[in-house]
Design an enzyme around this catalytic site. Structure first.
Site, short mmCIF file in Angstrom:
data_model
loop_
_atom_site.label_atom_id
_atom_site.label_comp_id
_atom_site.label_asym_id
_atom_site.label_seq_id
_atom_site.Cartn_x
_atom_site.Cartn_y
_atom_site.Cartn_z
N ASN A 190 5.45 4.66 9.53
CA ASN A 190 6.26 3.48 9.85
C ASN A 190 5.85 2.26 9.04
O ASN A 190 6.47 1.20 9.18
CB ASN A 190 6.15 3.15 11.34
CG ASN A 190 7.01 4.05 12.20
OD1 ASN A 190 7.93 4.70 11.70
ND2 ASN A 190 6.70 4.13 13.48
N SER A 191 4.81 2.35 8.24
CA SER A 191 4.37 1.22 7.43
C SER A 191 5.50 0.74 6.54
O SER A 191 6.15 1.52 5.84
CB SER A 191 3.18 1.61 6.55
OG SER A 191 2.02 1.79 7.32
N ASP A 211 -0.03 -7.44 1.30
CA ASP A 211 0.44 -6.08 1.55
C ASP A 211 1.96 -6.01 1.60
O ASP A 211 2.53 -5.30 2.43
CB ASP A 211 -0.16 -5.50 2.83
CG ASP A 211 -0.01 -3.98 2.90
OD1 ASP A 211 0.14 -3.36 1.83
OD2 ASP A 211 0.00 -3.43 4.02
N VAL A 224 -15.67 -16.84 -9.30
CA VAL A 224 -16.97 -16.72 -8.64
C VAL A 224 -16.97 -15.51 -7.72
O VAL A 224 -15.95 -15.15 -7.13
CB VAL A 224 -17.34 -17.97 -7.81
CG1 VAL A 224 -17.55 -19.17 -8.70
CG2 VAL A 224 -16.32 -18.25 -6.72
N HIS A 254 0.81 -1.22 0.00
CA HIS A 254 0.00 0.00 0.00
C HIS A 254 0.85 1.27 0.00
O HIS A 254 0.36 2.34 -0.33
CB HIS A 254 -0.99 -0.01 1.17
CG HIS A 254 -0.41 0.32 2.50
ND1 HIS A 254 -0.11 -0.64 3.45
CD2 HIS A 254 -0.07 1.51 3.07
CE1 HIS A 254 0.38 -0.05 4.53
NE2 HIS A 254 0.41 1.25 4.33
#
Length: 312
Positions: A163-164, A88, A218, A58
């Site tokens: 800090n991600s 992520d 699906v 992200h």
């Protein structure tokens, strides 16, 4: 004589400062710009001497330009090797001299209660360091793609958005997780992707540039199985994956799956809902004839189909 409180604090401080000093040179700030000129930032860390960097998907998703700012050598243009929104995680590479690489640990050795240190390089501030403990293991976290990320580490080491992508480190300076999220309404709930997951994804991205998963086409949601039907067919689980629609031309449509079908098994493994179905549709199922166990009304059917490749 038991150690005094000041002695214990000194020992704790020595561990945290030692880890911060050894790992911080490998932590980089990630700066991104997209095609509209909007900027963003996060953290990442170098884990090989030749410049491979792990960060969050992200942080870099949709970026037209990525720059990695190293503590000792300044800014470098970063190449996006690949990303996997389902976990992520993203892999970058920079060409820079004398890089400091941080060692990767083993998620299987993590224990609840052990000391951890979260390190980031947010917003241009020189390294942010927070410490805490592992508060839970085996958590699941919903990714931006909608899939569940499994085996997530929960910690009370404080994080912030800048800090991600930074490392979660143990007391010996090994990375045991990639910091990814904070649950804002709940104080002290922070999460990291386990390093074993990160190593697996990084290997796939280095080899192929993508993480391949199988796809049957699906739209589904988790739904309850009627008790009478479950008892009749000796189905142990209480829920399955209810088909809302089969995409035209998809493996599911070709196999005749219909709206209202309830998928309860895949090759003998119970399917208790959409997340389990996603997990079972691994790369190994691509191109392989696969048997689904389906409830259609009061009937139980075996439906054969061949999953196709799905790429992020």
């Amino acid at each position: 004589m038991p150690p005094s409180e000041s002695d214990a604090l000194d020992a704790y401080s020595r561990v945290v400062t030692g880890v911060a000093e050894s790992v911080s040179p490998a932590v980089v700030r990630i700066q991104v710009e997209n095609s509209r000129g909007r900027a963003g930032s996060g953290s990442g860390f170098v884990f090989t001497p030749d410049g491979f960097i792990l960060t969050n998907s992200h942080v870099v998703h949709g970026a037209s330009s990525i720059t990695a700012v190293t503590p000792e050598n300044g800014e470098f243009k970063a190449q996006l090797i690949g990303e996997d929104p389902d976990t992520d995680l993203a892999l970058l590479r920079i060409d820079a001299p004398l890089l400091h690489a941080v060692p990767l640990g083993d998620s299987r050795k993590i224990r609840v209660g052990q000391l951890v240190v979260a390190i980031g390089n947010p917003y241009g501030f020189q390294h942010t360091v927070t410490a805490g403990v592992v508060s839970a293991l085996g958590r699941s976290l919903r990714s931006q793609s909608g899939r569940l990320i499994e085996d997530v580490i929960q910690t009370d080491a404080a994080l912030n958005p800048g800090n991600s992508g930074g490392p979660l480190v143990n007391a010996t300076g090994e990375v045991i997780g990639v910091n990814t999220a904070t649950i804002l309404p709940a104080q002290g709930l922070c999460f990291a992707i386990s390093i074993d997951t990160a190593k697996f994804i990084a290997g796939k991205l280095i080899r192929d540039g993508v993480v391949r998963r199988s796809y049957i086409g699906v739209q589904a949601q988790t739904a309850a199985i009627k008790r009478t039907i479950a008892r009749h067919y000796e189905i142990q689980q209480a829920t399955g994956a209810l088909v809302l629609a089969a995409e035209p031309g998809s493996p599911a449509a070709k196999a005749g799956l219909q709206e209202g079908d309830l998928i309860v098994g895949l090759e003998g493994s119970p399917v208790e809902g959409v997340d389990v179905l996603h997990r079972l549709l691994s790369e190994e199922r691509i191109g392989a004839k696969t048997r689904l166990t389906v409830l259609r009304g009061s009937r139980r059917l075996d439906v054969a189909l061949v999953p196709e490749i799905r790429q992020n």
